[in-house]
Design a protein around this motif. Structure first.
Motif, short mmCIF file in Angstrom:
data_model
loop_
_atom_site.label_atom_id
_atom_site.label_comp_id
_atom_site.label_asym_id
_atom_site.label_seq_id
_atom_site.Cartn_x
_atom_site.Cartn_y
_atom_site.Cartn_z
N ASP A 133 -3.96 -3.86 -4.52
CA ASP A 133 -3.12 -2.68 -4.75
C ASP A 133 -3.94 -1.67 -5.54
N VAL A 134 -5.01 -1.21 -4.93
CA VAL A 134 -5.95 -0.30 -5.58
C VAL A 134 -5.66 1.13 -5.13
N ALA A 135 -5.19 1.95 -6.04
CA ALA A 135 -4.82 3.33 -5.70
C ALA A 135 -6.03 4.24 -5.86
N THR A 136 -6.96 4.13 -4.92
CA THR A 136 -8.18 4.91 -4.97
C THR A 136 -8.69 5.13 -3.55
N ARG A 137 -9.64 6.01 -3.39
CA ARG A 137 -10.28 6.17 -2.09
C ARG A 137 -11.08 4.91 -1.75
N GLY A 138 -11.24 4.67 -0.46
CA GLY A 138 -12.04 3.53 -0.04
C GLY A 138 -11.35 2.19 -0.19
N GLN A 139 -10.03 2.17 0.05
CA GLN A 139 -9.28 0.93 -0.13
C GLN A 139 -9.73 -0.16 0.85
N ALA A 140 -9.99 0.21 2.09
CA ALA A 140 -10.48 -0.77 3.07
C ALA A 140 -11.87 -1.26 2.68
N ARG A 141 -12.69 -0.37 2.17
CA ARG A 141 -14.03 -0.74 1.74
C ARG A 141 -13.97 -1.76 0.60
N VAL A 142 -13.04 -1.58 -0.32
CA VAL A 142 -12.85 -2.55 -1.41
C VAL A 142 -12.50 -3.92 -0.85
N ILE A 160 -2.05 -0.42 1.52
CA ILE A 160 -2.86 0.79 1.69
C ILE A 160 -2.00 2.01 1.37
N LYS A 161 -2.40 2.75 0.35
CA LYS A 161 -1.65 3.94 -0.07
C LYS A 161 -2.31 5.17 0.54
N ALA A 162 -1.60 5.81 1.46
CA ALA A 162 -2.19 6.95 2.18
C ALA A 162 -2.58 8.08 1.25
N ARG A 163 -1.75 8.39 0.27
CA ARG A 163 -2.00 9.54 -0.60
C ARG A 163 -3.22 9.32 -1.50
N SER A 164 -3.59 8.08 -1.74
CA SER A 164 -4.78 7.81 -2.54
C SER A 164 -6.06 8.04 -1.74
N GLU A 165 -5.97 7.92 -0.42
CA GLU A 165 -7.12 8.20 0.43
C GLU A 165 -7.28 9.69 0.68
N ASP A 166 -6.19 10.34 1.03
CA ASP A 166 -6.22 11.78 1.34
C ASP A 166 -4.80 12.31 1.23
N ALA A 167 -4.54 13.08 0.20
CA ALA A 167 -3.19 13.57 -0.06
C ALA A 167 -2.71 14.57 0.97
N THR A 168 -3.62 15.13 1.76
CA THR A 168 -3.23 16.15 2.74
C THR A 168 -3.18 15.63 4.17
N ALA A 169 -3.74 14.45 4.43
CA ALA A 169 -3.82 13.92 5.79
C ALA A 169 -2.52 13.26 6.21
N ASP A 170 -2.30 13.18 7.51
CA ASP A 170 -1.15 12.46 8.04
C ASP A 170 -1.31 10.98 7.71
N PRO A 171 -0.31 10.35 7.09
CA PRO A 171 -0.44 8.95 6.71
C PRO A 171 -0.82 8.02 7.85
N GLU A 172 -0.29 8.27 9.05
CA GLU A 172 -0.63 7.39 10.17
C GLU A 172 -2.12 7.44 10.49
N SER A 173 -2.71 8.61 10.37
CA SER A 173 -4.15 8.74 10.60
C SER A 173 -4.94 7.98 9.54
N VAL A 174 -4.48 8.06 8.31
CA VAL A 174 -5.14 7.33 7.22
C VAL A 174 -5.04 5.82 7.47
N PHE A 175 -3.86 5.36 7.87
CA PHE A 175 -3.68 3.93 8.12
C PHE A 175 -4.55 3.46 9.28
N ASP A 176 -4.62 4.24 10.34
CA ASP A 176 -5.44 3.87 11.50
C ASP A 176 -6.91 3.73 11.11
N ALA A 177 -7.39 4.67 10.29
CA ALA A 177 -8.79 4.61 9.86
C ALA A 177 -9.04 3.40 8.98
N ALA A 178 -8.10 3.10 8.08
CA ALA A 178 -8.25 1.94 7.20
C ALA A 178 -8.25 0.64 8.00
N LEU A 179 -7.38 0.55 8.99
CA LEU A 179 -7.32 -0.66 9.82
C LEU A 179 -8.60 -0.83 10.63
#
Length: 209
Positions: A133-142, A160-179
């Motif tokens: 539960d790391v609220a920072t960029r690079g959660q998948a990398r961690v 995976i917290k979308a807003r910690s990766e990119d507060a302006t991006a669509d959450p689904e896009s953030v999740f897809d990239a993390a997966l």
């Protein structure tokens, strides 16, 4: 739903709640030694409450990344064999150390989850689970960097917290990239959005490749 041994649903304050046995930590309601596990304050609690198969059994070795004040880590320590709780910020670490005083299997580590080499000499190998539960960029990398601590049949339990990766991006896009990044190291077993308890969070259960 299969709950880990030591985790139950119990009526507390007139409501059926997820609960563990242990000393109170954050003012949660208690009854007969059982403390309510507030799923609104715990991503792992929300994952269990949603029926996700975490693979936790009740006698687990756990690496907890992003333990913060110890709210969720305290519940995990109520039933797990050992919990290595990594937290980077010094302010919540004081609370986490206090939580550990009543839980002999909980070990607070003031470390950066991005740098597992700094605690590799402390944390045992072949653990049953990584709870992240790391609220920072690079959660998948961690998650990928810490895979070294997991047993071959262990589980990654990540929020995976979308807003910690990119507060302006669509959450689904953030999740897809993390997966996509997680799939370089893990096999994804299950995913689940944690709304409404945790907005723009994706819960992931995975195992090492």
């Amino acid at each position: 739903m299969t709950l880990p041994e030591g985790v139950v649903y119990r009526e507390i304050d007139g409501e059926e709640r997820l609960a563990t046995q242990g000393a109170t930590v954050y003012g949660e309601p208690m009854e007969d030694g059982w403390r309510a596990w507030d799923v609104r304050r715990s991503k792992l609690g929300a994952m269990i409450d949603a029926g996700m198969d975490t693979g936790l059994t009740g006698d687990d070795g756990v690496l907890y990344l992003g333990a913060a004040n110890g709210t969720t880590a305290s519940h995990v320590a109520d039933f797990a064999r050992v919990v290595y709780a990594v937290e980077f910020a010094s302010r919540p670490m004081g609370d986490l150390v206090g939580v550990a005083e009543s839980r002999t299997g909980l070990f607070p580590l003031l470390k950066d989850a991005h740098q597992p080499e700094t605690y590799a000499h402390i944390v045992e190998d072949d653990l049953d689970a990584i709870v992240q539960d790391v609220a920072t960029r690079g959660q998948a990398r961690v998650a990928c960097a810490n895979r070294q601590f997991l047993a071959a049949d262990g589980r990654l339990l990540a929020a995976i917290k979308a807003r910690s990766e990119d507060a302006t991006a669509d959450p689904e896009s953030v999740f897809d990239a993390a997966l996509d990044e997680l799939r370089t190291t893990y096999e994804i077993l299950d995913t689940h959005r944690l709304d409404p308890h945790h907005a723009d969070h994706l819960a992931v259960v995975a195992r090492p490749r």
